[in-house]
Design an enzyme around this catalytic site. Sequence first.
Site, PDB file in Angstrom:
ATOM      1  CB  CYS A 109      36.598  56.048  57.172  1.00  0.00           C
ATOM      2  SG  CYS A 109      37.135  57.700  57.611  1.00  0.00           S
ATOM      3  CG  HIS A 233      34.270  56.133  53.809  1.00  0.00           C
ATOM      4  ND1 HIS A 233      33.445  56.837  54.661  1.00  0.00           N
ATOM      5  CD2 HIS A 233      35.480  56.790  53.816  1.00  0.00           C
ATOM      6  CE1 HIS A 233      34.113  57.850  55.179  1.00  0.00           C
ATOM      7  NE2 HIS A 233      35.340  57.843  54.681  1.00  0.00           N
ATOM      8  CG  ASN A 263      34.867  61.662  55.440  1.00  0.00           C
ATOM      9  OD1 ASN A 263      34.341  60.807  56.159  1.00  0.00           O
ATOM     10  ND2 ASN A 263      36.081  61.533  54.956  1.00  0.00           N
TER      11      ASN A 263
HETATM   12  O1  UT7 Z   1      37.646  59.350  54.980  1.00  0.00           O
HETATM   13  C1  UT7 Z   1      38.981  59.016  55.092  1.00  0.00           C
HETATM   14  C2  UT7 Z   1      39.714  59.093  53.853  1.00  0.00           C
HETATM   15  N1  UT7 Z   1      39.795  60.424  53.337  1.00  0.00           N
HETATM   16  C3  UT7 Z   1      39.825  60.627  52.034  1.00  0.00           C
HETATM   17  O2  UT7 Z   1      39.698  59.708  51.285  1.00  0.00           O
HETATM   18  C4  UT7 Z   1      40.104  62.013  51.492  1.00  0.00           C
HETATM   19  C5  UT7 Z   1      41.017  61.921  50.291  1.00  0.00           C
HETATM   20  N2  UT7 Z   1      41.454  63.183  49.760  1.00  0.00           N
HETATM   21  C6  UT7 Z   1      40.641  64.095  49.164  1.00  0.00           C
HETATM   22  O3  UT7 Z   1      39.452  63.921  49.132  1.00  0.00           O
HETATM   23  C7  UT7 Z   1      41.264  65.268  48.469  1.00  0.00           C
HETATM   24  O4  UT7 Z   1      42.662  65.125  48.429  1.00  0.00           O
HETATM   25  C8  UT7 Z   1      40.913  66.641  49.116  1.00  0.00           C
HETATM   26  C9  UT7 Z   1      39.451  66.954  48.899  1.00  0.00           C
HETATM   27  C10 UT7 Z   1      41.234  66.613  50.595  1.00  0.00           C
HETATM   28  C11 UT7 Z   1      41.746  67.761  48.457  1.00  0.00           C
HETATM   29  O5  UT7 Z   1      41.512  67.755  47.069  1.00  0.00           O
HETATM   30  P1  UT7 Z   1      42.742  67.784  46.061  1.00  0.00           P
HETATM   31  O6  UT7 Z   1      42.182  67.805  44.707  1.00  0.00           O
HETATM   32  O7  UT7 Z   1      43.659  66.652  46.408  1.00  0.00           O
HETATM   33  O8  UT7 Z   1      43.376  69.198  46.375  1.00  0.00           O
HETATM   34  P2  UT7 Z   1      44.884  69.565  46.778  1.00  0.00           P
HETATM   35  O9  UT7 Z   1      45.118  69.290  48.211  1.00  0.00           O
HETATM   36  O10 UT7 Z   1      45.850  68.986  45.780  1.00  0.00           O
HETATM   37  O11 UT7 Z   1      44.874  71.104  46.553  1.00  0.00           O
HETATM   38  C12 UT7 Z   1      44.715  71.665  45.213  1.00  0.00           C
HETATM   39  C13 UT7 Z   1      44.702  73.184  45.351  1.00  0.00           C
HETATM   40  C14 UT7 Z   1      45.850  73.731  46.178  1.00  0.00           C
HETATM   41  O12 UT7 Z   1      46.208  74.992  45.650  1.00  0.00           O
HETATM   42  P3  UT7 Z   1      47.473  75.134  44.650  1.00  0.00           P
HETATM   43  O13 UT7 Z   1      48.658  74.623  45.416  1.00  0.00           O
HETATM   44  O14 UT7 Z   1      47.146  74.291  43.458  1.00  0.00           O
HETATM   45  O15 UT7 Z   1      47.517  76.607  44.365  1.00  0.00           O
HETATM   46  C15 UT7 Z   1      45.255  73.938  47.543  1.00  0.00           C
HETATM   47  O16 UT7 Z   1      45.903  74.941  48.280  1.00  0.00           O
HETATM   48  O17 UT7 Z   1      43.489  73.577  46.036  1.00  0.00           O
HETATM   49  C16 UT7 Z   1      43.837  74.364  47.188  1.00  0.00           C
HETATM   50  N3  UT7 Z   1      42.852  74.053  48.224  1.00  0.00           N
HETATM   51  C17 UT7 Z   1      41.700  74.708  48.326  1.00  0.00           C
HETATM   52  N4  UT7 Z   1      41.148  75.697  47.628  1.00  0.00           N
HETATM   53  C18 UT7 Z   1      39.949  76.141  47.968  1.00  0.00           C
HETATM   54  C19 UT7 Z   1      42.923  73.089  49.186  1.00  0.00           C
HETATM   55  N5  UT7 Z   1      41.790  73.115  49.935  1.00  0.00           N
HETATM   56  C20 UT7 Z   1      41.026  74.105  49.425  1.00  0.00           C
HETATM   57  C21 UT7 Z   1      39.756  74.609  49.741  1.00  0.00           C
HETATM   58  N6  UT7 Z   1      39.256  75.625  49.000  1.00  0.00           N
HETATM   59  N7  UT7 Z   1      39.033  74.119  50.764  1.00  0.00           N
END
Ligand code: UT7
Length: 308
Positions: A109, A233, A263
């Site tokens: 990226c 980005h 993204n």
């Molecule tokens: O471009 C290259 C660099 N990339 C980035 O910079 C991306 C960086 N990371 C992120 O943007 C975020 O970490 C994400 C958007 C990918 C995920 O967001 P998060 O706030 O870190 O969520 P998480 O992975 O900690 O998940 C929180 C909860 C989980 O459920 P529990 O365990 O709390 O019950 C996940 O299972 O959200 C759940 N979850 C979802 N729920 C609904 C994960 N993905 C989804 C989804 N819809 N799509």
Amino acid sequence: MPGFSIRGLGSAVPDKVVTNDDLAARLDTSDSWITERTGIKQRHMGGTTSELAVAAGRMALDNAGVPAQDVDLLVLATTTPDEIVPGTSATVQNALGVGGGAFDVNAACSGFVYGLVVAHGLALAGTRRILLVGSETLTRITDLDDRTLAVIVGDGAGAVLLEATDGPGDLISYDLGADGSLRHLLHCPHGGVLYMDGKEVFRKAVRVVVDSSRAALERAGLTPGDVDLFVPHQANARIISAAAERLGIPPERCVVTIDRYGNTSSASIPLALADAKSSGQLTPGTVVLLSGFGGGMTWASAVLSWKL
Ligand code: UT7
């Protein structure tokens, strides 16, 4: 210092728009989760990396009024090449009829900003006109049944036509970095699909954007208060606002396009520049801070004195 001046801008996205509700209809997710956690409302999907790059590149050439045969070099930033060999830049060079050389840059990226710095060096070394394109089809390497990544990725391309200057160029300073010990956080094996440790990448992303932006600004003899437009980005709206807040750059000086495109990796910054230009946010004299980060991990920031 001399270098290049940006003479033209272009962008392209596939026609197909996929909304959060479209994804929620077949995955265990919701518009509210995606909007709150990422800032994304929709993304474009489809096409190939070369098709999107050709469309964006052609627009940048038209915008600059420069025929393709008068371009000395095509640089394509991509992490989703059409094939492993040859470089996708070869397909784009041929389709556009670019007169000079062509090669790909893969810094995930951060690729577009890396490409900009490479172009700066080549302009200083005597290359007159460079077409720099960032083009990605991340949806092709994503398991679209896996909600964690399917909701984030989008396809698109952005391009700039650069021309070498005798007087001061647009690029005032830059900062490039990489930490390959973190490459397991975001990767895609041959023939496989994208894997990302989202939480860890998120934490590191905010830090590297802030540190790298400060380093580039310091080299320019500027502070965040001098930045008219911050074009980071577009990986997550929460990363953008956290980094901007720590830098002390107010929201009205941040370009946010992730709501419309998701993204798009190395395409996100040139797409955002094209959008900012057409919305009137980018005018001659604007001090622009670019900051990219991603797989590798890599990061790259650049300070531009915008003239177009
Ligand atoms: O471009 C290259 C660099 N990339 C980035 O910079 C991306 C960086 N990371 C992120 O943007 C975020 O970490 C994400 C958007 C990918 C995920 O967001 P998060 O706030 O870190 O969520 P998480 O992975 O900690 O998940 C929180 C909860 C989980 O459920 P529990 O365990 O709390 O019950 C996940 O299972 O959200 C759940 N979850 C979802 N729920 C609904 C994960 N993905 C989804 C989804 N819809 N799509």
